[in-house]
Motif scaffolding. Structure first.
Motif, mmCIF file in Angstrom:
data_model
loop_
_atom_site.group_PDB
_atom_site.id
_atom_site.type_symbol
_atom_site.label_atom_id
_atom_site.label_comp_id
_atom_site.label_asym_id
_atom_site.label_seq_id
_atom_site.Cartn_x
_atom_site.Cartn_y
_atom_site.Cartn_z
ATOM 1 N N ALA A 87 3.423 12.885 30.861
ATOM 2 C CA ALA A 87 1.756 14.017 30.486
ATOM 3 C C ALA A 87 1.310 13.754 31.253
ATOM 4 C CB ALA A 87 1.700 12.914 28.981
ATOM 5 N N MET A 88 0.721 14.292 32.048
ATOM 6 C CA MET A 88 -1.043 14.011 33.269
ATOM 7 C C MET A 88 -2.286 13.417 32.480
ATOM 8 S SD MET A 88 1.526 13.859 35.143
ATOM 9 C CE MET A 88 0.152 13.573 36.808
ATOM 10 N N SER A 89 -2.307 12.091 32.574
ATOM 11 C CA SER A 89 -3.464 11.863 31.875
ATOM 12 C C SER A 89 -3.994 11.095 33.570
ATOM 13 C CB SER A 89 -2.545 10.928 30.854
ATOM 14 O OG SER A 89 -3.800 10.366 30.391
ATOM 15 N N PHE A 116 -9.156 20.382 28.006
ATOM 16 C CA PHE A 116 -10.374 19.965 27.196
ATOM 17 C C PHE A 116 -10.779 18.445 27.488
ATOM 18 C CE2 PHE A 116 -7.807 22.312 24.891
ATOM 19 C CZ PHE A 116 -8.564 24.219 25.456
ATOM 20 N N GLU A 117 -11.099 17.414 25.886
ATOM 21 C CA GLU A 117 -11.058 15.715 26.654
ATOM 22 C C GLU A 117 -9.958 15.055 26.335
ATOM 23 O OE1 GLU A 117 -13.724 14.537 27.535
ATOM 24 O OE2 GLU A 117 -14.592 16.639 27.204
ATOM 25 N N GLY A 118 -8.731 16.143 26.201
ATOM 26 C CA GLY A 118 -7.463 15.231 25.952
ATOM 27 C C GLY A 118 -6.910 15.633 24.894
ATOM 28 N N ILE A 119 -5.870 15.179 24.888
ATOM 29 C CA ILE A 119 -4.525 14.633 23.949
ATOM 30 C C ILE A 119 -4.413 13.697 22.718
ATOM 31 C CG2 ILE A 119 -1.859 15.068 23.824
ATOM 32 C CD1 ILE A 119 -2.375 15.775 26.393
ATOM 33 N N VAL A 132 0.944 9.916 32.979
ATOM 34 C CA VAL A 132 1.328 9.281 35.187
ATOM 35 C C VAL A 132 -0.443 9.718 35.296
ATOM 36 C CG1 VAL A 132 1.940 10.385 36.571
ATOM 37 C CG2 VAL A 132 3.861 9.759 34.488
ATOM 38 N N SER A 133 -0.740 9.268 35.930
ATOM 39 C CA SER A 133 -2.056 9.424 36.154
ATOM 40 C C SER A 133 -1.794 9.280 37.772
ATOM 41 C CB SER A 133 -3.291 8.134 36.299
ATOM 42 O OG SER A 133 -4.345 8.816 36.807
ATOM 43 N N VAL A 134 -2.794 9.982 38.340
ATOM 44 C CA VAL A 134 -2.659 10.478 40.012
ATOM 45 C C VAL A 134 -4.320 9.996 40.805
ATOM 46 C CG1 VAL A 134 -1.446 12.759 40.292
ATOM 47 C CG2 VAL A 134 -3.619 12.712 39.787
ATOM 48 N N GLY A 135 -4.847 9.423 40.296
ATOM 49 C CA GLY A 135 -5.972 8.353 40.779
ATOM 50 C C GLY A 135 -6.928 8.640 39.835
ATOM 51 N N ASP A 136 -7.834 7.771 40.221
ATOM 52 C CA ASP A 136 -9.228 7.449 39.097
ATOM 53 C C ASP A 136 -10.193 8.038 39.586
ATOM 54 O OD1 ASP A 136 -8.026 5.519 38.023
ATOM 55 O OD2 ASP A 136 -8.242 3.900 39.714
ATOM 56 N N LEU A 139 -10.299 14.782 35.829
ATOM 57 C CA LEU A 139 -9.704 16.278 37.006
ATOM 58 C C LEU A 139 -9.849 17.120 35.483
ATOM 59 C CD1 LEU A 139 -6.318 16.510 38.716
ATOM 60 C CD2 LEU A 139 -8.411 16.634 39.947
ATOM 61 N N SER A 140 -10.624 18.450 35.219
ATOM 62 C CA SER A 140 -10.241 19.910 34.255
ATOM 63 C C SER A 140 -9.223 19.387 34.039
ATOM 64 C CB SER A 140 -11.429 20.116 34.620
ATOM 65 O OG SER A 140 -10.661 20.819 35.979
ATOM 66 N N GLY A 141 -8.312 19.498 34.686
ATOM 67 C CA GLY A 141 -6.953 19.829 33.307
ATOM 68 C C GLY A 141 -5.882 19.537 34.389
HETATM 69 N N1 SAH Z 1 -11.749 12.591 28.647
HETATM 70 C C1 SAH Z 1 -10.512 12.349 29.147
HETATM 71 C C2 SAH Z 1 -10.279 13.248 30.442
HETATM 72 C C3 SAH Z 1 -9.697 14.610 30.299
HETATM 73 S S1 SAH Z 1 -9.726 15.210 31.553
HETATM 74 C C4 SAH Z 1 -11.145 10.729 30.288
HETATM 75 O O1 SAH Z 1 -11.844 10.017 30.343
HETATM 76 O O2 SAH Z 1 -8.941 10.273 29.928
HETATM 77 C C5 SAH Z 1 -8.202 17.138 30.816
HETATM 78 C C6 SAH Z 1 -7.182 16.839 31.276
HETATM 79 O O3 SAH Z 1 -7.117 16.656 32.925
HETATM 80 C C7 SAH Z 1 -6.288 15.707 31.030
HETATM 81 O O4 SAH Z 1 -5.652 15.575 29.205
HETATM 82 C C8 SAH Z 1 -4.962 15.439 32.147
HETATM 83 O O5 SAH Z 1 -4.213 16.089 31.847
HETATM 84 C C9 SAH Z 1 -5.749 16.164 33.107
HETATM 85 N N2 SAH Z 1 -6.432 14.859 34.255
HETATM 86 C C10 SAH Z 1 -7.720 14.168 34.913
HETATM 87 N N3 SAH Z 1 -7.462 13.504 35.138
HETATM 88 C C11 SAH Z 1 -6.603 13.389 35.345
HETATM 89 C C12 SAH Z 1 -6.541 12.436 36.024
HETATM 90 N N4 SAH Z 1 -7.041 11.804 37.091
HETATM 91 N N5 SAH Z 1 -4.222 12.219 36.644
HETATM 92 C C13 SAH Z 1 -3.653 13.112 35.333
HETATM 93 N N6 SAH Z 1 -4.402 14.295 35.261
HETATM 94 C C14 SAH Z 1 -5.851 13.723 34.827
#
Ligand code: SAH
Length: 247
Positions: A87-89, A116-119, A132-136, A139-141
């Protein structure tokens, strides 16, 4: 064998997107890899087909529902039990080349894209999902993040890149950034290509490149040195070993 990507998303029209052109696009057309999308909304059960609801505890935005996502995830797990489910997060482990290499060597990947705000957190407790994150940054999705991950994997699949060796010397493969590149013209705006690269002396060139890679990593990404230490460096060439002795 085809490397298979399955994307769970509210926006299937975002795929293959940029991966439909250039090297990845050609490989997709040739069947080196394949891409399926699963529309999360198809698993909603109410008459509004809602996939999100307001956050428990209050606050801005909406949260993706665990029950709807679980139905979509189960659908994918049933059809693709062999592929890891990510899951991208922004709360996941940072994506690294070693993990990319592992994924590329496997049968493929399934990726859940948040919006949205997430899962709802309970989904991660109840299903085998690796965040898994692609960086600090936020993103909007998850879709652009999934495209980044797929691009990194697809270019490593056999036959996708021109020269099979060109993947091995690159940034991160040895725990270091790659050395700098130059090409003709030899002189541009008064700047010359470093003489050593034109010397034809392959050992000297290799030593120069390795020293540059180490220097630039120390300068730009000291975190990589701290993380990997010297153990991840390729063994120094003869010239470099001599130089290190004097240090
Ligand atoms: N409220 C959350 C951000 C949600 S952004 C927080 O502050 O942690 C909405 C979606 O964009 C997330 O559910 C994720 O799937 C994706 N997303 C945002 N930033 C990301 C990142 N750096 N890496 C991977 N996915 C990301």
């Amino acid at each position: 064998m085809t490397w298979r990507a399955t994307i769970l998303t509210l926006y299937p029209e975002m795929f293959p997107g940029p991966l439909g052109v250039s090297l990845a696009g050609r490989a997709l057309n040739e069947g080196v890899w394949s891409l399926d999308t699963v529309q999360i909304r198809d698993f909603a059960t109410d008459r509004h087909r809602s996939v999100d609801d307001t956050p428990a505890g209050g606050g801005a935005g909406m949260v993706m529902r665990a029950d709807v996502l679980a139905a979509a995830v189960d659908h994918v797990l049933e059809r693709r039990p062999d592929a890891p489910l990510l899951a991208m997060s922004p709360r996941g482990a940072p994506l690294e080349q070693g993990f990319v290499r592992e994924l590329a060597a496997g049968p493929g990947v399934s990726i859940l894209c948040g919006r949205f705000e997430g899962i709802d957190e309970r989904l991660f407790e109840a299903r085998p999902i690796v965040p898994v994150s692609v960086g600090d940054y936020v993103l909007s999705g998850g879709e652009p993040a999934a495209l980044v991950l797929l691009d990194a994997c697809v270019r490593l699949l056999p036959g996708v890149m021109g020269a099979p060796s060109s993947g091995e010397e690159e940034s991160f493969e040895s725990g270091l950034l790659e050395y700098p590149h130059y090409t003709r013209p030899i002189e541009w705006e008064g700047r010359r290509i470093p003489e050593v690269l034109r010397s034809g002396d392959h050992a000297k060139i290799a030593a120069w490149r390795q020293a540059k890679a180490a220097d630039e990593t120390r300068l730009r990404r000291p975190d990589l040195i701290a993380r990997h230490g010297d153990a991840r460096r390729p063994p120094p060439s003869g010239a470099q070993r001599e130089k290190n002795k004097d240090e």
